[in-house]
Design a protein around this motif. Structure first.
Motif, PDB file in Angstrom:
ATOM      1  N   ASP A 174       0.847  -1.235  -0.197  1.00 64.48           N
ATOM      2  CA  ASP A 174      -0.157   0.059  -0.069  1.00 64.48           C
ATOM      3  C   ASP A 174       1.049   1.231   0.159  1.00 64.48           C
ATOM      4  OD1 ASP A 174      -0.012   1.234   3.003  1.00 64.48           O
ATOM      5  OD2 ASP A 174       0.274  -0.881   2.931  1.00 64.48           O
ATOM      6  N   PHE A 175       0.201   2.338  -0.284  1.00 66.85           N
ATOM      7  CA  PHE A 175       1.020   3.743  -0.462  1.00 66.85           C
ATOM      8  C   PHE A 175       1.545   3.885   0.938  1.00 66.85           C
ATOM      9  CE2 PHE A 175      -1.726   4.650  -4.433  1.00 66.85           C
ATOM     10  CZ  PHE A 175      -0.806   4.348  -5.302  1.00 66.85           C
ATOM     11  N   GLY A 176       0.920   3.936   2.079  1.00 66.05           N
ATOM     12  CA  GLY A 176       1.625   4.168   3.260  1.00 66.05           C
ATOM     13  C   GLY A 176       2.736   3.352   3.726  1.00 66.05           C
ATOM     14  N   THR A 177       2.839   2.115   3.296  1.00 63.03           N
ATOM     15  CA  THR A 177       3.993   1.333   3.459  1.00 63.03           C
ATOM     16  C   THR A 177       5.235   1.814   2.601  1.00 63.03           C
ATOM     17  OG1 THR A 177       2.563  -0.673   4.199  1.00 63.03           O
ATOM     18  CG2 THR A 177       4.817  -0.881   3.439  1.00 63.03           C
ATOM     19  N   ILE A 178       4.811   2.308   1.468  1.00 61.95           N
ATOM     20  CA  ILE A 178       5.750   2.629   0.446  1.00 61.95           C
ATOM     21  C   ILE A 178       6.029   3.888   0.846  1.00 61.95           C
ATOM     22  CG2 ILE A 178       6.055   3.833  -1.827  1.00 61.95           C
ATOM     23  CD1 ILE A 178       3.937   1.609  -2.883  1.00 61.95           C
ATOM     24  N   LYS A 179       5.587   4.995   1.575  1.00 65.71           N
ATOM     25  CA  LYS A 179       5.975   6.278   2.109  1.00 65.71           C
ATOM     26  C   LYS A 179       6.843   5.989   3.079  1.00 65.71           C
ATOM     27  CE  LYS A 179       4.142  10.364   3.639  1.00 65.71           C
ATOM     28  NZ  LYS A 179       3.002  11.253   3.973  1.00 65.71           N
ATOM     29  N   ALA A 180       6.615   5.024   4.289  1.00 68.05           N
ATOM     30  CA  ALA A 180       7.299   4.706   5.235  1.00 68.05           C
ATOM     31  C   ALA A 180       8.847   4.180   4.894  1.00 68.05           C
ATOM     32  CB  ALA A 180       6.605   4.053   6.284  1.00 68.05           C
ATOM     33  N   THR A 181       8.580   3.227   4.015  1.00 65.92           N
ATOM     34  CA  THR A 181       9.787   2.685   3.441  1.00 65.92           C
ATOM     35  C   THR A 181      10.977   3.474   2.965  1.00 65.92           C
ATOM     36  OG1 THR A 181       8.808   0.590   3.088  1.00 65.92           O
ATOM     37  CG2 THR A 181      10.662   1.014   1.861  1.00 65.92           C
TER      38      THR A 181
END
Length: 106
Positions: free
Chosen positions: A32-39
């Motif tokens: 998901d985009f939240g995980t991508i952003k955190a990564t």
């Protein structure tokens, strides 16, 4: 959120809360985009290709789980995938143009 189509993909899918307990049987690597952003913020992407692969995984997962092409999630994922590829391609082309002009200046 910059685009209404992205709302579906901002957070990890919660199969229990959403009543889709079979989700993990179909989607083996959720993204998901939240995980991508955190990564990204943590410096977890070695290069643009790794970042792009996770973005593409968001779209692929959504279209795989929501198979019917007229389902709203499928439609949103397909639209975002198209926009992503356009912009990613432009960004890579711009970066390559910058790199080639840097080489010419040397």
């Amino acid at each position: 959120m910059r685009n209404k189509h992205a709302a579906w993909f901002l957070d990890p899918v919660d199969p229990v809360a959403m009543g889709i307990e079979h989700y993990p049987e179909i989607i083996k690597r959720p993204m998901d985009f939240g995980t991508i952003k955190a990564t990204y913020k943590a410096g977890g992407y070695a290069d643009a290709a790794a970042f792009a692969a996770d973005c593409r995984l968001v779209f692929a997962n959504a279209m795989t789980f929501n198979k019917e092409t007229d389902e709203p999630v499928h439609v949103a994922a397909k639209w975002l995938a198209t926009k992503f590829e356009e912009r990613y391609g432009d960004a890579i082309a711009d970066a390559l143009d910058l790199d080639s002009s840097d080489d010419e200046a040397e």
